[in-house]
Design an enzyme around this catalytic site. Structure first.
Site, PDB file in Angstrom:
ATOM      1  N   ARG A  12       0.962  -1.095  -0.052  1.00  0.00           N
ATOM      2  CA  ARG A  12       0.394   0.084  -0.321  1.00  0.00           C
ATOM      3  C   ARG A  12       0.482   1.391  -0.448  1.00  0.00           C
ATOM      4  NH1 ARG A  12      -0.264   4.633   2.685  1.00  0.00           N
ATOM      5  NH2 ARG A  12       0.099   3.274   4.748  1.00  0.00           N
ATOM      6  N   ASP A  13       1.544   1.840   0.890  1.00  0.00           N
ATOM      7  CA  ASP A  13       2.509   2.457   1.083  1.00  0.00           C
ATOM      8  C   ASP A  13       4.181   2.345  -0.134  1.00  0.00           C
ATOM      9  OD1 ASP A  13       3.764   4.574   2.184  1.00  0.00           O
ATOM     10  OD2 ASP A  13       3.157   4.078   3.774  1.00  0.00           O
ATOM     11  N   HIS A  16       3.299   4.190  -3.132  1.00  0.00           N
ATOM     12  CA  HIS A  16       3.580   5.381  -3.277  1.00  0.00           C
ATOM     13  C   HIS A  16       4.769   5.788  -4.609  1.00  0.00           C
ATOM     14  CE1 HIS A  16       1.028   7.882  -0.975  1.00  0.00           C
ATOM     15  NE2 HIS A  16       1.005   7.756  -0.026  1.00  0.00           N
ATOM     16  N   SER A 167       3.417  10.384   8.977  1.00  0.00           N
ATOM     17  CA  SER A 167       3.243  10.107   7.005  1.00  0.00           C
ATOM     18  C   SER A 167       4.655  11.108   6.704  1.00  0.00           C
ATOM     19  CB  SER A 167       2.209  11.422   6.918  1.00  0.00           C
ATOM     20  OG  SER A 167       1.093  10.362   7.416  1.00  0.00           O
ATOM     21  N   HIS A 194       3.172   3.926  13.133  1.00  0.00           N
ATOM     22  CA  HIS A 194       4.071   4.075  11.484  1.00  0.00           C
ATOM     23  C   HIS A 194       4.716   4.935  11.130  1.00  0.00           C
ATOM     24  CE1 HIS A 194       2.447   3.581   7.373  1.00  0.00           C
ATOM     25  NE2 HIS A 194       3.705   5.013   7.140  1.00  0.00           N
ATOM     26  N   HIS A 196       8.407   6.590   9.605  1.00  0.00           N
ATOM     27  CA  HIS A 196       8.803   6.911   8.140  1.00  0.00           C
ATOM     28  C   HIS A 196      10.067   6.977   8.037  1.00  0.00           C
ATOM     29  CE1 HIS A 196       5.826   6.745   4.423  1.00  0.00           C
ATOM     30  NE2 HIS A 196       4.724   6.416   5.338  1.00  0.00           N
TER      31      HIS A 196
END
Lengths: 339, 348
Positions: A12-13, A16, A167, A194, A196
């Site tokens: 999913r991520d 991108h 995010s 989550h 990054h």
């Protein structure tokens, strides 16, 4: 032994990173490998979640349904999850078909101050007897008191977990510890994180989150994800195990899945590029990187300046058109004339 | 609604009204119920309709509710009755109450915590201002005999863990710093309005503070623990316990709830404040196991492993005052309440 549930948004991520061009074939292959490793949750779909395919945030190569069908028919043990941003995703058009197809978990996400928008979606998912998580995106943009309040709303709607999403990869460990601790003190449901990697904090922040009480941690194979990539799954799992947490994941099979991801999914491995550091520092969504680079080139301006300008304005996902506005303004300033 | 479900409700009503004379004050009287189409309202309407049908009470009912269409759709057997009339509006907009009304049960205000979090200002407005509006309109009634104000057990705020049952005399309050306190604070304000109207206008008012209920007419998808357990079990399980499994709750079956409300309406002395609920506290694990035991098959209960200190809460009323003042007791155990709820849902 403390248990951590690993949720894997590689499919999913990671979308991108390849402009949402994942194929059903790629989804099947990765799902087969990660399922063997015993990863309990696998997230699949467009990078911005189901229903998000659009000119604004990027058109998908394959429909959500095709990708989810491929995952569902392959996953034997792992739960199938989707990311869902109300607005992009509607109950009738996207969530219901996804649940009918066998999706187990819907992660209802919103900007970190807008939990109200997830109420109907969370409620619907719970009424269908499926699991609903709440996700507070761009969490670095709100103070801890607001995050707690928004998380409480999500819990009251029926969310079985609330995930703090970094995010923009902008968090440093001290804030993560404060936020996760406060959420764990306040909520009765799972708290997740989550991360990054823009500032190189993916693994570090995840460990701090686990130490502060988070029980769901996201990670992707080879960091496959938006911007500088996510917390690297095949590092996260053994590090957590070494720290005394139990993930229930087979390490060698996880490494095999990561190798497969590198071969089958990645056009180029995500890494912390200079522009990603700027994205993290400016607090702008990692997924903006490709758009900022393209538009900055078009307007002949420095993408780093664009990022910092966007950060000053507090721009969030869905406001991609503002990139043009800022790039245009910088161009005017630089040249003293319109295009 | 399935006729068999209706039979179950009637059987419950027959048990409530073994001694209908206790409620004879309502004979040939006019009763107004706000929130008349919700869970509590629906049960009260079923009970009074039963008194009319089986015991010739001749009681006239007026229901105030925002969505009469939904009531017509879900309870057509009640909607079509000649002894029931409707005022379709929010209590906030209730200017006049029919002049023949002599009894009021003010039960408006959703206990759904999803609404409390997402629209707290509307919740405060409809509860606090709605209560004032009802009280104001009641001052113009020439033959008002009593108002029962349905408040909430949440007005006590967090019940101390060392207090197994909270009595009416416990003075505390919700944490006004958190958004989720809007409902409890508004209910508290509603109680204050009642005290003021009782003192200033001599209106006869009693207040009930309800705790938790389980039974027919309760929407099973509501985000409360026991509803979730039953929903999980009916859907084939597993039953998921969210949060701390040692959290303590108690549940009253709605036929007992109706018996208490109508008894308080008929016999409660003005100014009385009583808890309304079951005093038998159970942990969520015990409740989940009980639900599990009521479903044939191999439903399992799953507890969350949260890597943090246990954080259980208690929400159980002390009912000794209701027992002493009005001789009120519970007649349906939690085990039976769960069985009856599942049976009712399966009939639907």
């Amino acid at each position: 032994m403390k248990k951590i549930t690993i949720s894997d948004p590689t499919l999913r991520d990671g979308s991108h990173a390849i402009k949402h061009q994942l194929t059903a074939e790629q989804v099947s292959r990765y799902c087969a490998a990660i399922d063997k490793a015993g990863v309990p949750i696998v997230e699949v779909g467009h990078g911005n979640g189901i229903g998000a395919s659009s000119i604004q945030v990027g058109l998908s190569g394959e429909s959500d349904i095709k990708l989810l069908e491929a995952a569902r028919s392959t996953l034997k043990h792992a739960k199938l999850g989707v990311h869902c941003i109300p607005g992009f995703a509607t109950i009738k058009k996207h969530i219901k078909p996804a649940l009918d197809l066998g999706v187990d978990i819907v992660r209802c996400a919103c900007h970190c101050t807008e939990a109200d928008t997830t109420r109907n979606h969370i409620t619907f998912v719970r009424e269908q007897g499926k699991q609903a998580f709440g996700v507070l995106m761009m969490a670095h943009m709100a103070p801890v008191d607001i995050l707690v309040e928004e998380a409480m709303k999500m819990e009251s709607y029926g969310a079985e977990a609330v995930i703090i999403m970094d995010s923009a990869g902008a968090f440093l460990p001290n804030r993560i510890e404060t936020i996760i601790s406060r959420l764990c003190d306040t909520l009765n449901v799972h708290v997740g994180y989550h991360g990054h990697n823009n500032l190189g904090m993916g693994i570090g922040n995840s460990i701090v989150a686990a130490g502060a009480g988070a029980t769901i941690i996201d990670g992707t194979a080879r960091c496959f994800g938006a911007g500088a990539g996510n917390t690297q799954l095949e590092i996260l799992v053994p590090v957590l195990e070494k720290l005394g947490y139990s993930t229930g994941i087979d390490f060698y099979k996880l490494l095999d899945a990561a190798d497969l991801a590198e071969k089958e999914l990645l056009q180029s491995a995500p890494r912390v590029k200079s522009i990603s550091v700027v994205s993290g520092l400016s607090g702008v969504f990692s997924g903006f990187t490709k758009h900022v680079e393209r538009i900055s080139k078009e307007y002949d301006v420095d993408p780093r300046d664009v990022f910092f300008k966007l950060g000053e304005r507090g721009i969030i996902a869905g406001q991609e058109d503002m990139i043009i506005e800022e790039a245009y303004a910088l161009h005017q300033k630089k040249t003293g004339k319109p295009l | 609604m399935n006729p068999k479900q209706l039979e179950m409700i009637k059987e419950d009503c027959s048990r409530i009204f073994r001694d209908p004379d206790r409620f004879s004050a309502l004979k040939n009287e006019s009763v107004l119920i706000t929130g008349g189409t919700g869970f509590m309202g629906s049960w009260l309407v079923e009970a009074i309709a039963y008194l009319n049908d089986q015991h010739g009470f001749g009681t006239k009912l007026t229901l105030v509710a925002r969505d009469i269409d939904r009531f017509n759709q879900n309870q057509p057997h009640l909607a079509s009755r000649s002894d029931i009339s409707f005022i379709e509006k929010s209590v906030r907009d209730l200017i006049d109450i029919p002049g023949d009304v002599s009894w009021i049960i003010h039960a408006a205000g959703t206990p759904d915590n999803r609404a409390h979090s997402s629209n707290p200002l509307d919740v405060i407005d409809s509860i606090a201002n709605g209560t004032m509006q009802v009280l104001d309109a009641s001052t113009r009634l020439s033959n008002l005999k009593k108002i029962v104000n349905i408040s909430s057990g949440w007005v006590y705020g967090a019940q101390p863990k060392e207090m197994p049952r909270v009595p009416e005399s416990y003075i505390s309050g919700p944490d006004s710093a958190v958004i989720t306190s809007a409902y409890a604070e508004a209910k508290r304000m509603g109680e204050t309005f009642c005290s003021v109207y009782k003192g200033q206008f001599r209106i006869p008012i009693v207040t009930l503070r309800p705790f938790a209920f389980i039974g027919p007419y309760q929407l099973i998808e509501k985000p409360w623990a026991i509803n979730n357990f039953i929903n999980d079990a009916i859907n084939g399980g597993p039953i998921n316990i969210l949060g701390d499994e040692s959290t303590i709750r108690s549940y009253m079956y709605p036929s007992d709830m109706v018996n208490w409300i109508l008894t308080v309406l008929c016999e409660g002395e003005s100014g009385l404040v009583l808890n309304l609920g079951s005093p038998e506290g159970c942990t969520l694990r015990e409740v989940a196991d009980m639900v599990c035991g009521c479903i044939p098959g191999e439903t399992v209960v799953i507890s969350q492993t949260l890597n943090r200190k246990p954080k259980h809460s208690v929400f159980v009323p002390d009912i000794s005052k209701a027992q002493e003042k009005l001789g009120l007791e519970l007649s349906v155990s939690l085990q039976d309440a769960i069985k009856k709820t599942i049976e009712w849902l399966k009939l639907g």
